[in-house]
Design an enzyme around this catalytic site. Structure first.
Site, PDB file in Angstrom:
ATOM      1  N   ASP A  27       0.837  -1.208   0.000  1.00 11.64           N
ATOM      2  CA  ASP A  27       0.000   0.000   0.000  1.00 11.64           C
ATOM      3  C   ASP A  27       0.872   1.258   0.000  1.00 11.64           C
ATOM      4  O   ASP A  27       1.993   1.252   0.518  1.00 11.64           O
ATOM      5  CB  ASP A  27      -0.931  -0.021   1.229  1.00 11.64           C
ATOM      6  CG  ASP A  27      -2.104   0.938   1.053  1.00 11.64           C
ATOM      7  OD1 ASP A  27      -2.376   1.372  -0.086  1.00 11.64           O
ATOM      8  OD2 ASP A  27      -2.747   1.263   2.076  1.00 11.64           O
ATOM      9  N   ASN A  29       1.195   3.382  -2.942  1.00  5.49           N
ATOM     10  CA  ASN A  29       1.695   3.790  -4.267  1.00  5.49           C
ATOM     11  C   ASN A  29       1.178   5.176  -4.654  1.00  5.49           C
ATOM     12  O   ASN A  29       1.936   6.005  -5.179  1.00  5.49           O
ATOM     13  CB  ASN A  29       1.235   2.802  -5.346  1.00  5.49           C
ATOM     14  CG  ASN A  29       1.869   1.441  -5.208  1.00  5.49           C
ATOM     15  OD1 ASN A  29       2.812   1.265  -4.451  1.00  5.49           O
ATOM     16  ND2 ASN A  29       1.348   0.474  -5.938  1.00  5.49           N
ATOM     17  N   HIS A  44       2.126   3.171  -9.033  1.00  2.06           N
ATOM     18  CA  HIS A  44       1.910   1.744  -9.297  1.00  2.06           C
ATOM     19  C   HIS A  44       3.055   1.177 -10.137  1.00  2.06           C
ATOM     20  O   HIS A  44       3.529   0.068  -9.903  1.00  2.06           O
ATOM     21  CB  HIS A  44       0.583   1.528 -10.028  1.00  2.06           C
ATOM     22  CG  HIS A  44      -0.617   1.946  -9.234  1.00  2.06           C
ATOM     23  ND1 HIS A  44      -0.743   1.688  -7.891  1.00  2.06           N
ATOM     24  CD2 HIS A  44      -1.749   2.615  -9.588  1.00  2.06           C
ATOM     25  CE1 HIS A  44      -1.901   2.173  -7.460  1.00  2.06           C
ATOM     26  NE2 HIS A  44      -2.525   2.751  -8.464  1.00  2.06           N
ATOM     27  N   ARG A  78     -12.382   2.001  -7.734  1.00  4.16           N
ATOM     28  CA  ARG A  78     -11.508   3.128  -8.106  1.00  4.16           C
ATOM     29  C   ARG A  78     -11.905   3.686  -9.477  1.00  4.16           C
ATOM     30  O   ARG A  78     -12.610   3.010 -10.230  1.00  4.16           O
ATOM     31  CB  ARG A  78     -10.053   2.654  -8.135  1.00  4.16           C
ATOM     32  CG  ARG A  78      -9.579   2.297  -6.740  1.00  4.16           C
ATOM     33  CD  ARG A  78      -8.101   2.088  -6.688  1.00  4.16           C
ATOM     34  NE  ARG A  78      -7.724   1.817  -5.315  1.00  4.16           N
ATOM     35  CZ  ARG A  78      -6.505   1.941  -4.832  1.00  4.16           C
ATOM     36  NH1 ARG A  78      -5.516   2.314  -5.630  1.00  4.16           N
ATOM     37  NH2 ARG A  78      -6.257   1.696  -3.573  1.00  4.16           N
ATOM     38  N   LEU A 138      11.037 -20.434  -4.634  1.00  2.74           N
ATOM     39  CA  LEU A 138      10.113 -19.505  -3.973  1.00  2.74           C
ATOM     40  C   LEU A 138       8.761 -19.660  -4.647  1.00  2.74           C
ATOM     41  O   LEU A 138       8.688 -19.747  -5.872  1.00  2.74           O
ATOM     42  CB  LEU A 138      10.608 -18.062  -4.141  1.00  2.74           C
ATOM     43  CG  LEU A 138       9.652 -16.951  -3.685  1.00  2.74           C
ATOM     44  CD1 LEU A 138       9.650 -16.828  -2.163  1.00  2.74           C
ATOM     45  CD2 LEU A 138      10.042 -15.597  -4.298  1.00  2.74           C
ATOM     46  N   SER A 200      -8.107  -4.993   5.234  1.00  5.52           N
ATOM     47  CA  SER A 200      -8.719  -4.708   3.923  1.00  5.52           C
ATOM     48  C   SER A 200      -9.141  -5.961   3.154  1.00  5.52           C
ATOM     49  O   SER A 200      -8.914  -6.057   1.948  1.00  5.52           O
ATOM     50  CB  SER A 200      -7.778  -3.846   3.068  1.00  5.52           C
ATOM     51  OG  SER A 200      -7.541  -2.603   3.692  1.00  5.52           O
TER      52      SER A 200
HETATM   53  C1  IPE Z   1      -5.470  -2.845  -0.182  1.00  2.98           C
HETATM   54  O1  IPE Z   1      -5.089  -1.540  -0.424  1.00  2.98           O
HETATM   55  C2  IPE Z   1      -5.467  -3.630  -1.437  1.00  2.98           C
HETATM   56  C3  IPE Z   1      -4.183  -3.746  -2.109  1.00  2.98           C
HETATM   57  C4  IPE Z   1      -3.020  -3.371  -1.691  1.00  2.98           C
HETATM   58  C5  IPE Z   1      -4.251  -4.420  -3.368  1.00  2.98           C
HETATM   59  P1  IPE Z   1      -6.164  -0.366  -0.509  1.00  2.98           P
HETATM   60  O2  IPE Z   1      -5.389   0.892  -0.540  1.00  2.98           O
HETATM   61  O3  IPE Z   1      -7.119  -0.605  -1.613  1.00  2.98           O
HETATM   62  O4  IPE Z   1      -6.921  -0.532   0.884  1.00  2.98           O
HETATM   63  P2  IPE Z   1      -8.022   0.371   1.598  1.00  2.98           P
HETATM   64  O5  IPE Z   1      -9.215   0.404   0.714  1.00  2.98           O
HETATM   65  O6  IPE Z   1      -7.415   1.727   1.771  1.00  2.98           O
HETATM   66  O7  IPE Z   1      -8.267  -0.293   2.894  1.00  2.98           O
HETATM   67  C1  IPE Z   2      -1.651   0.182  -3.319  1.00  7.88           C
HETATM   68  O1  IPE Z   2      -1.419   1.538  -3.385  1.00  7.88           O
HETATM   69  C2  IPE Z   2      -1.862  -0.422  -4.668  1.00  7.88           C
HETATM   70  C3  IPE Z   2      -3.227  -0.908  -4.920  1.00  7.88           C
HETATM   71  C4  IPE Z   2      -4.224  -0.888  -4.086  1.00  7.88           C
HETATM   72  C5  IPE Z   2      -3.472  -1.466  -6.223  1.00  7.88           C
HETATM   73  P1  IPE Z   2      -2.609   2.568  -3.361  1.00  7.88           P
HETATM   74  O2  IPE Z   2      -3.014   2.867  -4.757  1.00  7.88           O
HETATM   75  O3  IPE Z   2      -3.699   2.103  -2.483  1.00  7.88           O
HETATM   76  O4  IPE Z   2      -1.884   3.843  -2.746  1.00  7.88           O
HETATM   77  P2  IPE Z   2      -2.485   4.863  -1.705  1.00  7.88           P
HETATM   78  O5  IPE Z   2      -3.002   4.091  -0.544  1.00  7.88           O
HETATM   79  O6  IPE Z   2      -3.578   5.593  -2.422  1.00  7.88           O
HETATM   80  O7  IPE Z   2      -1.330   5.744  -1.368  1.00  7.88           O
HETATM   81 MG    MG Z   3      -4.142   2.396  -0.536  1.00 11.09          MG
END
Ligand code: IPE
Ligand code: IPE
Ligand code: MG
Length: 268
Positions: A27, A29, A44, A78, A138, A200
């Site tokens: 999380d 990105n 990403h 999203r 792995l 999540s």
């Molecule tokens: C959780 O991240 C899912 C992934 C990393 C793929 P999110 O950023 O989508 O989580 P929430 O919605 O903030 O809990």
């Molecule tokens: C995690 O990073 C990647 C995915 C959920 C695909 P985010 O896109 O959720 O990044 P933040 O949480 O908005 O910074």
């Molecule tokens: Mg996120």
């Protein structure tokens, strides 16, 4: 026959210096990119670099299973442009990495509800899994359109269909083999980057007794030193699985009473 692992609430895994199975919610990105005045998707893209370096780092540390949450069943909410960027990134990463993974003896697995993906992506996934099926250094699992509740429900439905006569009398050991990750032991260590402290809808069943580690480091910044800090924290934990600390110390000398649970019931 692939080995099936039982639930850790029934069987206690051996606790090693390094987690055997590491599961990560990657999380942060979007925030990484925002801090740099870049579009979220640039984060990403950078995150894929971190995946590459973590695969190497896990191999170097003797971690046997690495599971990465790449796209949750909730991430469809999203903006459509971001969703399609993520899916295209998944396709291009699979195309460019599968040969290297295979050369490094990595077995690739993808778990999640693949029925939502376009046939081209599903075909790539299946090809990648087939190519690397016999690799043993792995096991890299990518959770894509995965949700912990989806997993438990699909396992329950499979089980009920297979054994209608036993509905109402199922135990943990009946369900566990139908979960999407039945080929792996449960995660020893769970890491979430990006500062949020929640699951999540990741591996709900399998995280029952995992050690949880949360870090503010954003996924694109997560490096070998950050991984080592998480593993060091894991090493300092006392995994009691319901027992007392004293029992664990006694156990080091002579086996503790099992109280109905196998003392070393891990079937690995
Ligand atoms: C959780 O991240 C899912 C992934 C990393 C793929 P999110 O950023 O989508 O989580 P929430 O919605 O903030 O809990
Ligand atoms: C995690 O990073 C990647 C995915 C959920 C695909 P985010 O896109 O959720 O990044 P933040 O949480 O908005 O910074
Ligand atoms: Mg996120």
């Amino acid at each position: 026959m692939p080995r099936k692992f039982t639930s850790s609430t029934q069987a206690i895994p051996e606790v090693g210096a390094v987690p055997r199975h590491l599961a990560i919610i990657m999380d942060g990105n979007g925030r990484w990119a925002k801090k740099r005045f870049m579009p979220r998707v640039a984060g990403h893209k950078r995150g894929v670099e971190t995946v590459r370096s973590m695969v190497k780092a896990c191999i170097a540390r003797g971690i046997e299973y690495l599971t990465l949450f790449a796209f949750s069943s909730e991430n469809w909410r999203r903006p459509v442009e971001e969703v399609s960027f993520l899916l295209n990134l998944f396709v291009s990463a699979l195309q460019s990495e599968i040969g290297k993974l295979h050369a490094n003896s990595v077995r690739l697995k993808v778990v999640g509800d693949l029925s939502a993906f376009e046939p081209r992506l599903v075909a790539l996934i299946r090809e990648g899994e087939a190519l690397t099926a016999n690799n043993s250094r792995l096991t890299l699992t990518i959770a894509a359109n995965y949700g912990g509740r989806w997993d438990i429900l699909q396992a329950m439905n499979q089980l009920a269909l297979a054994h209608p006569e036993k509905v109402g009398a199922f135990g943990e050991a009946d369900l566990a083999p139908h979960l999407a990750m039945a080929y792996a032991p449960e995660p020893d260590l769970f890491i979430r980057t990006g500062g949020e402290q929640r699951i999540s809808n990741f591996l709900l069943w399998q995280l029952a007794y995992s050690e949880l580690y949360f870090t503010d480091t954003l996924w694109p910044d997560f490096d070998d030193a950050a991984l080592d800090a998480a593993v060091l924290s894991y090493r300092r934990r006392e995994r009691r699985f319901g027992r007392t600390s004293e029992q664990l110390t006694e156990n080091a000398v002579s086996p503790a009473p099992t109280l109905g649970l196998p003392a070393t019931g891990h079937d690995a």
